[in-house]
Design an enzyme around this catalytic site. Sequence first.
Site, PDB file in Angstrom:
ATOM      1  N   HIS A 265       3.000  -4.954  26.068  1.00 24.03           N
ATOM      2  CA  HIS A 265       1.709  -4.259  25.929  1.00 24.03           C
ATOM      3  C   HIS A 265       1.381  -3.460  27.190  1.00 24.03           C
ATOM      4  CE1 HIS A 265       0.363  -6.102  22.094  1.00 24.03           C
ATOM      5  NE2 HIS A 265       1.063  -7.145  22.510  1.00 24.03           N
ATOM      6  N   ASP A 324       2.759 -12.184  25.760  1.00 26.68           N
ATOM      7  CA  ASP A 324       2.866 -12.176  24.304  1.00 26.68           C
ATOM      8  C   ASP A 324       3.585 -10.924  23.802  1.00 26.68           C
ATOM      9  OD1 ASP A 324       0.534 -10.715  25.204  1.00 26.68           O
ATOM     10  OD2 ASP A 324       0.027 -10.449  23.093  1.00 26.68           O
ATOM     11  N   GLU A 325       4.249 -11.072  22.671  1.00 22.39           N
ATOM     12  CA  GLU A 325       4.787  -9.964  21.879  1.00 22.39           C
ATOM     13  C   GLU A 325       5.591  -8.970  22.712  1.00 22.39           C
ATOM     14  OE1 GLU A 325       1.433  -9.871  18.349  1.00 22.39           O
ATOM     15  OE2 GLU A 325       1.061  -8.651  20.125  1.00 22.39           O
ATOM     16  N   VAL A 326       6.455  -9.472  23.583  1.00 21.09           N
ATOM     17  CA  VAL A 326       7.321  -8.591  24.371  1.00 21.09           C
ATOM     18  C   VAL A 326       8.457  -8.102  23.465  1.00 21.09           C
ATOM     19  CG1 VAL A 326       8.744  -8.362  26.428  1.00 21.09           C
ATOM     20  CG2 VAL A 326       6.760  -9.908  26.446  1.00 21.09           C
TER      21      VAL A 326
END
Length: 548
Positions: A265, A324-326
């Site tokens: 992100h 998160d969400e790499v």
Amino acid sequence: MRLVLAAVLAMAGAASAAYAGNCWPPTAQLWPLPATCTFGSGSARLPASCSDLAFKVDAPAGPGLATVNAAVARLQTALFGKPCSAAESAAAGLSTVRISVASTSEWPPRRPGSTIEAYTLDVSEAEAQVAANSTAGALHALRTLSQLLAPSASGASIDGLPLRVVDVPFYGHRGIMLDTARHFLPLDTIQRTVRAAAASGMNALHLHLTDAQSFPLEVPSLPLLAEKGAYAASARYSPKDLADLTSYAGDFGVTIIPEVDMPGHAYSFGLGYPNSTANCPGYAHNINNIPLNPAVQFTADLVQDVLGALAAAFPGELVHIGGDEVVLGCWSEDASVQRFMKENGWTSTTQVLQFFVTQADAIVEALPAGDGRDAVARALGAGRRRPVHWQDLFDNGVKVSPNSVYQVWRSLDDVAPITAAGFDVVASAEDSGWYLNCGFNTGCAYSSWEQVYQTNIEAAVAPGAKGKLLGGEAVLFGEFANAPAVDAQLWPRAAAIAERLWVPTAVNNTDVALPRLTAHACRLQAMGVGSAPTGPGWCDEAAFVPFA
């Protein structure tokens, strides 16, 4: 003062075990529900003039003493329209409020719940007496006292005398997460959330400061981060803004937990410093896919400076660094990352993630405390700060510092393995309904206040690891929550979560809670918070003391 401490601790232990469920005074609606209460049949009226009501604070010198005095001034303002210094009072009726605090030294708290928050409140027809172990307990007691009062032009009245409240929260970490990256939130919106959180029994505000969409945080050594990454020059937080916000929140007993989401992100980092993010054309169609580039030294220096800026503004123990969400596939396309992997003998981009997280954790743990306790922390051989990660790193098998805290966002089922592994956890799982943005954005369903109130986070903990669950947070991601929308999306559902974290799991009857939550939503409106209602009706805002 030691006698006060011993008495409060003893009563707090009894309250935590008992929860008699009798905290329904004759005319007031308390939120959150205290542990135990007793009420009589008498009543009293406070003086109509501020000068006739004496507030007497008995507390040792310490940083929390000013916070207690500030809370007293706010209560005076809520009752009389202004703060005032009252001398010894000879007025008839309830004319004295005595506040005894055992310790004001551990303030602001190192982390939410790190001080003992127990208190007792005794009110007779002549005076109210508060006994608290800490500054936090005194603030809670004044909140309960304010909710027991019915204001009027001739002086506020209180029923059910003599009364006693003995109270202590069940979980130490009771928070809200606000997203200031998807929509910039002005300081007054955040301050209003602080007040509403404190009025509802919460003690933490987690600020998701940055994301792919924007970077509103001004970092003096890296000016282009905000100059290029913020939506506009007026949509930034200066170091002074953040320091002032920390001080403001502290006056209400709320600890701010800053988050800079990384290494995923991270698109907004690259708007100012393109060499800090990975180059992956196959993933560039979605800005949420773009992570930082750990292969270049500039990125490590940037992370050091960004986290240093957080440390300067926020003295709390917890520093959230995302995780998160790499999108690991992006690194597979970046030539510099591939060279870096080859140089280190790595075959998986998960090893790149491990490298970044190990560096970031070390930076967090070496940050200065900002509150004078650095030398003590070093003498104990422990880092003053603690990194907080979203659960994704655990799910991906990435090793983090054993000092870390995990925030569980996917499912309550994920709490058990993480606590079993020895990590402290903050629960905010989407399947618990505590993602309050759900239903306003796609992909997850709206949850009513009844649903979030009946969530059982205690049952999610691994056997023998009960103490590893620190508490929880109501989460409001900001894709569809700009400043005008925040209040109604948060409240009163966040207040339902606040009580869920304040009382034991067995206290979960929504029919019983409904009239109290309805009243609390009106109380929030009286404070200037745009709470949604619990159903049809009308709020007589004049019936509430607007205090937090």
